[in-house]
Design an enzyme around this catalytic site. Structure first.
Site, PDB file in Angstrom:
ATOM      1  N   LYS A 149     -12.255  -3.010  -2.414  1.00 55.05           N
ATOM      2  CA  LYS A 149     -11.967  -1.504  -3.194  1.00 55.05           C
ATOM      3  C   LYS A 149     -13.210  -0.651  -2.947  1.00 55.05           C
ATOM      4  O   LYS A 149     -13.637  -1.727  -3.681  1.00 55.05           O
ATOM      5  CB  LYS A 149     -11.128  -1.038  -3.934  1.00 55.05           C
ATOM      6  CG  LYS A 149     -10.184  -0.343  -3.465  1.00 55.05           C
ATOM      7  CD  LYS A 149      -8.933  -0.149  -2.592  1.00 55.05           C
ATOM      8  CE  LYS A 149      -8.167   1.076  -2.513  1.00 55.05           C
ATOM      9  NZ  LYS A 149      -6.660   0.126  -1.874  1.00 55.05           N
TER      10      LYS A 149
HETATM   11  P1  NAD Z   1      -2.966  10.333   1.184  1.00 52.40           P
HETATM   12  O1  NAD Z   1      -4.541  10.902   0.310  1.00 52.40           O
HETATM   13  O2  NAD Z   1      -2.563  10.685   1.727  1.00 52.40           O
HETATM   14  O3  NAD Z   1      -1.428  10.918  -0.561  1.00 52.40           O
HETATM   15  C1  NAD Z   1      -1.799  11.365  -1.834  1.00 52.40           C
HETATM   16  C2  NAD Z   1      -0.873  12.054  -1.886  1.00 52.40           C
HETATM   17  O4  NAD Z   1      -0.926  11.917  -3.835  1.00 52.40           O
HETATM   18  C3  NAD Z   1      -0.741  13.531  -1.682  1.00 52.40           C
HETATM   19  O5  NAD Z   1       0.462  14.040  -1.643  1.00 52.40           O
HETATM   20  C4  NAD Z   1      -1.373  13.920  -3.022  1.00 52.40           C
HETATM   21  O6  NAD Z   1      -0.826  15.293  -3.065  1.00 52.40           O
HETATM   22  C5  NAD Z   1      -0.803  13.298  -3.721  1.00 52.40           C
HETATM   23  N1  NAD Z   1      -1.179  13.578  -5.305  1.00 52.40           N
HETATM   24  C6  NAD Z   1      -2.379  12.942  -6.160  1.00 52.40           C
HETATM   25  N2  NAD Z   1      -2.494  13.169  -7.168  1.00 52.40           N
HETATM   26  C7  NAD Z   1      -1.145  13.566  -7.785  1.00 52.40           C
HETATM   27  C8  NAD Z   1      -0.665  13.824  -8.869  1.00 52.40           C
HETATM   28  N3  NAD Z   1      -1.372  14.292  -9.897  1.00 52.40           N
HETATM   29  N4  NAD Z   1       0.126  14.239  -9.135  1.00 52.40           N
HETATM   30  C9  NAD Z   1       1.257  13.988  -7.981  1.00 52.40           C
HETATM   31  N5  NAD Z   1       0.843  13.518  -6.521  1.00 52.40           N
HETATM   32  C10 NAD Z   1      -0.306  13.789  -6.171  1.00 52.40           C
HETATM   33  O7  NAD Z   1      -3.340   8.735   0.281  1.00 52.40           O
HETATM   34  P2  NAD Z   1      -1.553   7.322   0.562  1.00 52.40           P
HETATM   35  O8  NAD Z   1      -3.308   6.733   1.513  1.00 52.40           O
HETATM   36  O9  NAD Z   1      -1.268   8.115   1.378  1.00 52.40           O
HETATM   37  O10 NAD Z   1      -1.639   6.703  -1.174  1.00 52.40           O
HETATM   38  C11 NAD Z   1      -1.174   6.508  -1.948  1.00 52.40           C
HETATM   39  C12 NAD Z   1      -1.107   5.386  -2.748  1.00 52.40           C
HETATM   40  O11 NAD Z   1      -0.727   4.715  -1.983  1.00 52.40           O
HETATM   41  C13 NAD Z   1      -1.903   5.015  -3.353  1.00 52.40           C
HETATM   42  O12 NAD Z   1      -2.458   4.787  -4.590  1.00 52.40           O
HETATM   43  C14 NAD Z   1      -2.711   4.183  -2.162  1.00 52.40           C
HETATM   44  O13 NAD Z   1      -3.922   3.434  -2.539  1.00 52.40           O
HETATM   45  C15 NAD Z   1      -1.523   3.653  -1.845  1.00 52.40           C
HETATM   46  N6  NAD Z   1      -1.497   2.426  -0.712  1.00 52.40           N
HETATM   47  C16 NAD Z   1      -1.696   3.754   0.878  1.00 52.40           C
HETATM   48  C17 NAD Z   1      -2.362   2.960   1.235  1.00 52.40           C
HETATM   49  C18 NAD Z   1      -2.521   3.227   3.000  1.00 52.40           C
HETATM   50  O14 NAD Z   1      -2.732   2.469   4.149  1.00 52.40           O
HETATM   51  N7  NAD Z   1      -2.854   4.124   2.891  1.00 52.40           N
HETATM   52  C19 NAD Z   1      -2.052   1.171   1.865  1.00 52.40           C
HETATM   53  C20 NAD Z   1      -1.548   0.618   0.376  1.00 52.40           C
HETATM   54  C21 NAD Z   1      -1.604   1.342  -0.501  1.00 52.40           C
END
Ligand code: NAD
Length: 436
Positions: free
Chosen positions: A122
């Site tokens: 990561k």
């Molecule tokens: P993203 O940046 O597309 O979206 C993140 C979301 O979280 C946004 O809506 C943002 O406004 C919100 N957010 C940020 N801070 C916040 C807070 N303090 N309170 C409430 N909401 C908040 O990110 P993503 O890719 O959707 O990732 C989200 C989670 O999923 C992370 O934990 C990431 O590690 C995990 N994840 C993502 C993927 C992927 O393929 N993108 C894969 C596995 C896991």
């Protein structure tokens, strides 16, 4: 200095009023407990308890203001016994070495659980991407990937999108890498990152893959529990990549998202949001704030809403003791990594609320990233139907494996998912032994 820490408001996380949350320690705790359940030798546990490499780079970028800004970038490479390191790149003001160590190790467990020939890593940059123009983001990304240099590569370490990054980021990253490895290798190294736009070597189905995997898990849970998803309700924290696609795919199965929230606040709509419209709005405006079809509610009230399914899809450390006591749902499916604290999860389980853990629930992303990497290596392009079918098979297998191990070891799904991953890793260490 552009990496000035943005201190989040106190309501940002479950433990923000308690002592600082140590995510890596939490994950190490799960690891140790799971290792006992499946009898992993101490030597293997010792190796897996720390990352192999932790890279920290300070790199300068001249931005539109004409000044040089210094950024702090990381790449943590946890383990590569099963194959090249694999894991996302996060752009967020709270990125820390501790969190990335936790997240990198979780990538090792995910790849092992899903049966992928990949290890765990990561990385990220500690800054708030929302404060920068697209041109600046491109420059920062290119400079970071140039600085990473040969610390990544299509047969060595393969980054992907995570919070704050997307397909555009991956296109700039790939372009920077291929332009710095020498023209003769240019077309053979596109697989250096996954999650690229389709025209630049991405795969069909990657953008929705993580949400799709979460939704598959919810469906398997519903089958196991004779629960009719049609007409049921869901609440989703975070409406970015994972949250929005989860909402959209759930709506196809008749599940209404009645509340959601992001870094700008929370909204409630008992009739259910139209996920397409909300997604469009977020795409244009960058957040849900100001979306007209919903009532603004507090974070506290969001976690009290009566629902069937709750999907945390934002950050780690969101469901602590108070949230867990308040959640009124049958299932929590972890779209985000590490959203439940161990104390929060215990309360949920004691209250009969099932938790599908991150290592299983959100592994659809890395699985489809693997498909992208395979297609790049073979110069192939699979149809969406083929990607979808493979993902469904892989998710079902991992879900069943985790459930079965939980039953055998009389444990919860989190420790079972770690246990299943550890069994595979331990088998490889047993065969290969430790060199020299
Ligand atoms: P993203 O940046 O597309 O979206 C993140 C979301 O979280 C946004 O809506 C943002 O406004 C919100 N957010 C940020 N801070 C916040 C807070 N303090 N309170 C409430 N909401 C908040 O990110 P993503 O890719 O959707 O990732 C989200 C989670 O999923 C992370 O934990 C990431 O590690 C995990 N994840 C993502 C993927 C992927 O393929 N993108 C894969 C596995 C896991």
């Amino acid at each position: 200095m552009s990496d000035t820490l943005h201190v989040p408001p106190a309501q940002d996380s479950a433990a923000s009023t308690e002592e600082e949350y140590e995510f890596f320690k939490v994950v190490q705790g799960y690891l140790r407990h799971a290792a006992k359940l499946v009898d992993v030798p101490d030597d293997v546990l010792t190796i897996l308890s720390q990352p192999k490499q932790e890279i920290i780079i300070h790199f300068p970028v001249r931005l539109e203001d004409g000044k040089v800004h210094l950024f702090k970038g990381y790449r943590v490479q946890h383990n590569n016994i099963l194959g090249p390191y694999k894991g996302g790149i996060r752009y967020h003001q709270n990125v820390s070495l501790d969190d990335l160590k936790a997240l990198a190790s979780m990538m090792t467990w995910k790849c092992a659980l899903m049966g992928l020939p990949l290890g765990g890593a990561k990385g990220g940059i500690k800054f708030d991407p929302r404060q920068y123009s697209e041109r600046a983001l491109e420059k920062i990304t290119r400079r970071f990937f140039h600085a990473l240099g040969s610390n990544i590569g299509p047969m060595y370490d393969i980054p992907a999108p995570d919070m704050g990054t997307n397909a555009d980021t991956m296109a700039w990253a790939m372009d920077t890498f291929v332009n710095t490895v020498g023209t003769r290798s240019m077309s053979s190294v596109r697989g250096v990152v996954t999650g690229k736009p389709i025209m630049s070597g991405g795969t069909e189905g990657r953008v929705k893959a993580t949400g799709q995997g979460v939704v598959h898990c919810i469906r398997y849970w519903a089958e196991d529990n004779d629960f009719d998803l049609e007409g049921s309700h869901c609440t989703i924290q975070g409406f970015g990549n994972v949250g929005s696609y989860t909402a959209m795919l759930l709506s196809k199965m008749g599940v209404s998202t009645i509340a959601t929230g992001d870094h700008t606040g929370y909204l409630y709509n008992p009739e259910g949001f139209n996920p397409h419209k909300l997604m469009e709005y977020v795409r244009k405006n960058g957040a849900i704030a100001g979306y007209p079809a919903g009532e603004a509610i507090s974070r506290e009230d969001f976690f009290k809403i009566k629902t069937d399914i709750m999907v945390p899809a934002a950050l780690e450390n969101q469901i602590g003791v108070i949230e867990a006591q308040n959640i009124d749902a049958k299932l929590v499916a972890e779209g985000a990594n590490g959203p439940c604290t161990p104390e929060g999860e215990k309360i949920l389980l004691d209250r009969g609320i099932e938790v599908i853990p991150d290592v299983l629930a959100n592994s659809g992303g890395v699985t489809v990233s693997y498909y992208e990497w395979v297609q790049n290596n073979r110069s192939e392009h699979w149809t969406l139907e083929e990607v979808d079918a493979r993902l469904e098979t892989a998710m079902r297998k991992a879900y069943r494996k985790t459930k079965e191990l939980a039953r055998q070891c009389n444990t919860d799904l989190r420790h079972a998912s770690y246990g299943a991953a550890l069994k595979r890793l331990a088998a490889v260490y047993r065969e290969r032994r430790i060199w020299p």
